[in-house]
Design a protein around this motif. Structure first.
Motif, mmCIF file in Angstrom:
data_model
loop_
_atom_site.group_PDB
_atom_site.id
_atom_site.type_symbol
_atom_site.label_atom_id
_atom_site.label_comp_id
_atom_site.label_asym_id
_atom_site.label_seq_id
_atom_site.Cartn_x
_atom_site.Cartn_y
_atom_site.Cartn_z
ATOM 1 N N UNK A 247 0.806 -1.220 0.000
ATOM 2 C CA UNK A 247 0.000 0.000 0.000
ATOM 3 C C UNK A 247 0.839 1.269 0.000
ATOM 4 N N UNK A 248 1.976 1.267 0.673
ATOM 5 C CA UNK A 248 2.803 2.477 0.779
ATOM 6 C C UNK A 248 3.854 2.579 -0.314
ATOM 7 N N UNK A 249 3.865 1.630 -1.236
ATOM 8 C CA UNK A 249 4.951 1.549 -2.230
ATOM 9 C C UNK A 249 4.421 1.563 -3.662
ATOM 10 N N UNK A 605 -4.306 -11.446 -28.222
ATOM 11 C CA UNK A 605 -3.418 -10.740 -27.295
ATOM 12 C C UNK A 605 -3.893 -10.947 -25.862
ATOM 13 N N UNK A 606 -3.709 -12.131 -25.399
ATOM 14 C CA UNK A 606 -4.123 -12.580 -24.073
ATOM 15 C C UNK A 606 -3.600 -14.023 -23.930
ATOM 16 N N UNK A 607 -3.658 -14.591 -22.738
ATOM 17 C CA UNK A 607 -4.139 -14.022 -21.480
ATOM 18 C C UNK A 607 -3.132 -13.065 -20.847
ATOM 19 N N UNK A 608 -3.645 -12.194 -19.983
ATOM 20 C CA UNK A 608 -2.797 -11.275 -19.219
ATOM 21 C C UNK A 608 -2.463 -11.945 -17.885
ATOM 22 N N UNK A 609 -1.188 -12.122 -17.604
ATOM 23 C CA UNK A 609 -0.800 -12.938 -16.446
ATOM 24 C C UNK A 609 0.061 -12.176 -15.447
ATOM 25 N N UNK A 610 -0.191 -10.874 -15.330
ATOM 26 C CA UNK A 610 0.458 -10.148 -14.241
ATOM 27 C C UNK A 610 -0.255 -10.459 -12.928
ATOM 28 N N UNK A 611 0.314 -10.019 -11.833
ATOM 29 C CA UNK A 611 -0.119 -10.453 -10.508
ATOM 30 C C UNK A 611 -0.866 -9.329 -9.785
ATOM 31 N N UNK A 612 -1.884 -9.693 -9.020
ATOM 32 C CA UNK A 612 -2.582 -8.739 -8.153
ATOM 33 C C UNK A 612 -1.675 -8.422 -6.963
ATOM 34 N N UNK A 613 -0.912 -7.369 -7.111
ATOM 35 C CA UNK A 613 0.006 -6.963 -6.048
ATOM 36 C C UNK A 613 -0.617 -5.899 -5.150
ATOM 37 N N UNK A 614 -1.409 -5.020 -5.744
ATOM 38 C CA UNK A 614 -1.945 -3.859 -5.049
ATOM 39 C C UNK A 614 -3.401 -3.674 -5.440
ATOM 40 N N UNK A 615 -4.294 -3.358 -4.497
ATOM 41 C CA UNK A 615 -5.727 -3.301 -4.828
ATOM 42 C C UNK A 615 -6.112 -2.187 -5.789
ATOM 43 N N UNK A 616 -5.259 -1.172 -5.973
ATOM 44 C CA UNK A 616 -5.607 -0.062 -6.851
ATOM 45 C C UNK A 616 -5.072 -0.210 -8.271
ATOM 46 N N UNK A 617 -4.400 -1.290 -8.582
ATOM 47 C CA UNK A 617 -3.933 -1.468 -9.958
ATOM 48 C C UNK A 617 -5.130 -1.393 -10.900
ATOM 49 N N UNK A 618 -5.024 -0.525 -11.900
ATOM 50 C CA UNK A 618 -6.154 -0.274 -12.783
ATOM 51 C C UNK A 618 -6.543 -1.431 -13.669
ATOM 52 N N UNK A 619 -5.682 -2.455 -13.741
ATOM 53 C CA UNK A 619 -5.996 -3.586 -14.624
ATOM 54 C C UNK A 619 -6.109 -4.912 -13.865
ATOM 55 N N UNK A 656 7.583 -8.122 -18.107
ATOM 56 C CA UNK A 656 7.122 -8.676 -16.852
ATOM 57 C C UNK A 656 7.221 -7.592 -15.776
ATOM 58 N N UNK A 657 6.746 -7.978 -14.564
ATOM 59 C CA UNK A 657 6.776 -7.109 -13.379
ATOM 60 C C UNK A 657 6.082 -5.784 -13.700
ATOM 61 N N UNK A 658 4.886 -5.890 -14.263
ATOM 62 C CA UNK A 658 4.093 -4.735 -14.695
ATOM 63 C C UNK A 658 2.791 -4.707 -13.901
ATOM 64 N N UNK A 659 2.876 -4.278 -12.648
ATOM 65 C CA UNK A 659 1.702 -4.271 -11.771
ATOM 66 C C UNK A 659 1.225 -2.860 -11.438
ATOM 67 N N UNK A 660 1.837 -1.839 -12.017
ATOM 68 C CA UNK A 660 1.395 -0.453 -11.817
ATOM 69 C C UNK A 660 1.191 0.191 -13.180
ATOM 70 N N UNK A 661 0.008 0.743 -13.415
ATOM 71 C CA UNK A 661 -0.276 1.400 -14.684
ATOM 72 C C UNK A 661 0.213 2.849 -14.707
#
Length: 801
Positions: A247-249, A605-619, A656-661
């Protein structure tokens, strides 16, 4: 079975019953209910950006409830329809006319399409109408909707994750009159649910996510009991926003530059990280390391509202471990499930690993296998068999650059959520076992290493020099890729032709369909003749590969996205992962493949396999889960369904490692650099790369899309560690790597991308062709790299044509 049937069936098994006090659900047959919330008539079927889809048939939740035998208070229904009819349709994005955007660069296109769209306010229902509704029924249904965020735009905290003031006001007024309430969550990501404690009259809660156009019917049938819910949460729901370890990062507030986290926020130097000349250099710090989601909450004994894997049923089940069998290459765990309730239903058996006595610290629980039962009648039993390969027991030891099953006790727990398990058995490892020797890649930069504080349980470090490990079934990372020979027709092409084939065909903007066609779409030969063409019968420029038909090279058509390709709105990944049903995922993939064939789409162009790291990620709605294993299995089954019976290839994203839009690709307008994901090699490999690895090694894919962001200072699309050393040399990938669709001048140069192992720069166009030719002239890449790239594409094209 018809395609819409599988989409409907998948939603039926994905809906999660979170709360059911006093058996408020299912509703009685022909029961009347008072429906509140604008999402009852404005139900969200799909997300935004590449995760958006258009419904072929508009079905609202309220209309489907009537079909299923739940009757809304007519005065309330009429009020909501009248209020909705007063609102104008939107034809612009935040007031920006999008009907003539051909002259904009892709960087500025993303400035437009990445703007935050605030949540709509709830209508103010008259008090008299609420009282009239109470006279007709004792049950209120509140439908809460969310569809903010998306590509280039994360969700907001106030009036998004938290309730809006109009939602709170309506809840207060309804709860003051009704003593029985049901909450339906039609949401594209997690929201604050701590307020449920303030409303004890809310006795039932259903998570329905973004269910696609067939979803409303499924929700209605769950409400009435025609379908017994069997979905399980693929994420953890914490009491407070601050309880999430990331949450703070995480930066989400584009509108206020002072809130953007940069290198300096962590005592780091932008200059030392080679981000020079920018107004801001954003970063997202993966402080939580390997402790993502339930791995954090369970390991550090944090309270959750609803744990990972949780979901109620209208029935009850007993899950009892029977036996653990050790085989040569893995473990088989057998459990018995009994329906102890009064109605037929399904249960999901989940197996978690817990390690004791290992040198490397491990999360308290790690999901390692699961299976869903058939529909069990009351009193019926089923024996469930779950296979766990030995490689799933290994962890990545960074200072050895190896995957190792360390000496210690490996305990297996069986249950129906990460917080509700029984001990099954344990396996004792008397010595370390080396599963795979690699080479260190994607490491934290030396200038940052002593300044970043990653979360740890405080376990002692490992001294590799003091260890001796037994080596079994090792795959060496230095394997030579089988790319020594290339097709003859590739060798006949000129350097300029090869360079023109290493991009998409079109002017070079990611939304070329909006263009007026005046911009050149390829380069020409000395006589002014275009070197390449678009030979696809339906593929639009910007989303096709170039063709040289006289050489037998034809265009292929790439198309978004995870929630639909123009044949309807499918349920989104965050929801369908809750089904925990491998057969349904495979059938969903088969239906997608069929739709792709009908639309002549070659690469989905799928599936999208990034990870739910933060609840506010727009995707997050576009991604499956916080768990890498569940993500990999779900994506793998869908991929099998798409590719096994259809001449269609998938293209997993975003590697990879794309969890923030927020500023994932920077901002040309504001002169901001692309966000840098600061992460340990172990966390990258075990959490964020793992779903991609499972797709490459266990399923087989021919296309893969890189992301815009940086990883420890290097753009993913120009990262040789990622695109060559790990992907090809370690995992054995022999297919095509494409960049995400964007202005490569803003992100990574086309020459850098090819040198790193990225084959196709999308959407590309003449500007990027010139970058590639310049890289050839300067010796950054050579003829061999160009031939190798086109050879990969030709081989991949054969699989989808």
């Amino acid at each position: 079975m018809e395609k819409k049937s599988i989409f409907r069936e998948l939603v039926e098994e994905s809906i999660v019953l979170l709360k059911n006090e006093n058996h408020i659900l299912p509703l009685r047959e022909n029961q009347k209910a008072a429906f509140f919330g604008r999402a009852q008539i404005e139900t969200f079927f799909s997300g935004n950006g590449s995760g958006a889809a258009q419904a072929m048939e508009a079905k609202s939740l309220i209309s489907e409830c009537v079909r299923s035998g739940v009757y809304p208070v007519s005065e309330l229904k009429d009020f909501y329809k009248a209020q909705r009819g007063k609102e104008p349709e939107k034809f612009a994005v935040d007031g920006v006319d999008i009907t003539n955007v051909g002259e904009l660069t892709s960087g500025f296109m993303y400035e437009i399409f990445g703007r935050y769209q605030a949540q709509c306010e709830e209508y103010e229902v008259p008090d008299e109408l609420i009282r009239q509704a109470k006279e007709q029924t004792d049950t209120a249904v509140f439908v809460l909707g969310r569809n903010s965020g998306g590509e280039e735009c994360d969700r907001h905290l106030e009036s998004d994750y938290y309730l809006t003031s109009s939602e709170i006001k309506l809840l207060d007024r309804v709860s003051a009159v009704f003593e029985k309430m049901i909450l339906i969550l039609n949401i594209n990501g997690l929201i604050d649910l701590s307020w449920l404690e303030r409303y004890p009259m809310i006795q039932g809660v259903l998570f329905v996510g973004i269910p696609g156009e067939e979803g409303c019917g499924a929700v209605a049938d769950v409400l009435t009991g025609k379908i017994n819910p069997s979905g399980k949460l693929s994420v953890s729901i914490a009491p407070q926003y601050e309880d999430y370890p990331a949450s703070a990062y995480f930066t989400w507030d584009k509108e206020n530059p002072e809130h953007i986290l940069t290198y300096e926020s962590y005592g780091l130097s932008a200059r030392e990280n080679e981000s020079v000349g920018y107004e801001k250099s954003p970063v997202t710090f993966y402080h939580e390391d390997i402790y993502v989601g339930y791995r954090y909450f369970d390991t550090f004994h944090k309270k959750v509202l609803f744990p990972f894997g949780y979901g109620l049923s209208y029935s009850d089940f007993d899950v009892h471990p029977l036996q653990l069998l050790q085989c040569n290459d893995g473990i088989e765990l057998i459990a018995e499930v009994t329906n102890t309730g009064s109605c037929a239903g399904k249960e999901t058996v989940q197996v978690y690993l817990s390690c004791e006595g290992t040198v490397s610290e491990r999360p308290l629980r790690e999901l390692k296998g699961f299976e869903k039962t058939k529909l069990l009648e009351p009193g019926e039993k089923e024996e469930v068999h779950i296979w766990i390969p030995f490689r799933e027991l290994a962890c990545y030891v960074e200072d050895q650059a190896a995957y190792v099953i360390e000496k210690g006790n490996y305990q297996f727990f069986v249950g129906n959520s990460s917080r509700n398990t029984r001990f099954a058995d344990e396996v004792r490892m008397e010595e370390d076992i080396l599963m795979e020797q690699c080479t260190n890649r994607l490491q934290v930069k030396a200038c940052n290493r002593e300044k970043l504080d990653f979360l740890s349980r405080g376990a002692a470090g490992r001294n590799a020099a003091d260890d001796e490990v037994r080596k079994i079934s090792v795959e060496e990372s230095a394997r030579v890729c089988r790319e020594d020979t290339v097709a003859t027709n590739v060798q006949e092409l000129s350097d300029r032709q090869l360079a023109a084939l290493c991009v998409g065909y079109g002017p070079g903007t990611p939304f070329a369909a909006f263009s007026d066609g005046s911009e050149p779409e390829t380069i020409c030969d000395e006589e002014g003749k275009p070197l390449t063409t678009n030979s696809h019968p339906v593929g639009t420029n910007g989303y096709v590969s170039p063709a040289i038909e006289e050489k037998g090279i034809h265009s292929i058509f790439y198309k978004d996205g995870p929630a639909g390709i123009g044949t309807g709105a499918w349920p989104t990944e965050m929801l369908i992962s809750c089904a925990f049903n491998k057969e349904l995922w495979r059938r969903f993939g088969d239906a997608v493949g069929k739709d792709c064939e009908e639309k002549q789409v070659d690469v989905w162009l799928a599936p999208a396999v990034n990870i739910h790291r933060h609840p506010l990620c727009g995707r997050n709605f576009e991604y499956f889960s916080e768990d890498p294993y569940l993500t990999g299995i779900c994506a793998g089954q869908i991929t099998k369904g798409v590719q096994e019976n259809h001449k269609v290839c998938v293209c997993p994203k975003h590697f990879a490692v794309n969890e923030q839009e927020t500023y994932r690709r920077g901002s040309a307008k504001k002169n901001y650099d692309a966000v840098d994901s600061l992460i340990t090699e172990r966390a990258a490999r075990e959490i964020y790369l793992k779903p991609f690895e499972m797709l490459v090694r266990d399923v087989g894919i021919s296309f893969l899309m890189t992301s815009f962001n940086k990883i420890n200072g290097t753009f993913a699309g120009g990262n040789k560690d990622l695109c060559t050393h790990i992907l090809r040399e370690e995992w054995g990938f022999e297919g095509v790597v494409v960049t995400d669709w964007g202005d490569m001048d803003m992100v990574v140069d086309g020459g850098d991308a090819l040198a790193a192992g990225n084959d196709i720069v999308m959407p590309g166009g003449p500007p990027v062709i010139r970058q590639i030719l310049k890289a050839c002239q300067e010796g950054q890449i050579g003829r061999r790299e160009l031939e190798r790239t086109e050879d990969r594409l030709i081989k991949a094209i054969r699989k989808c044509r």
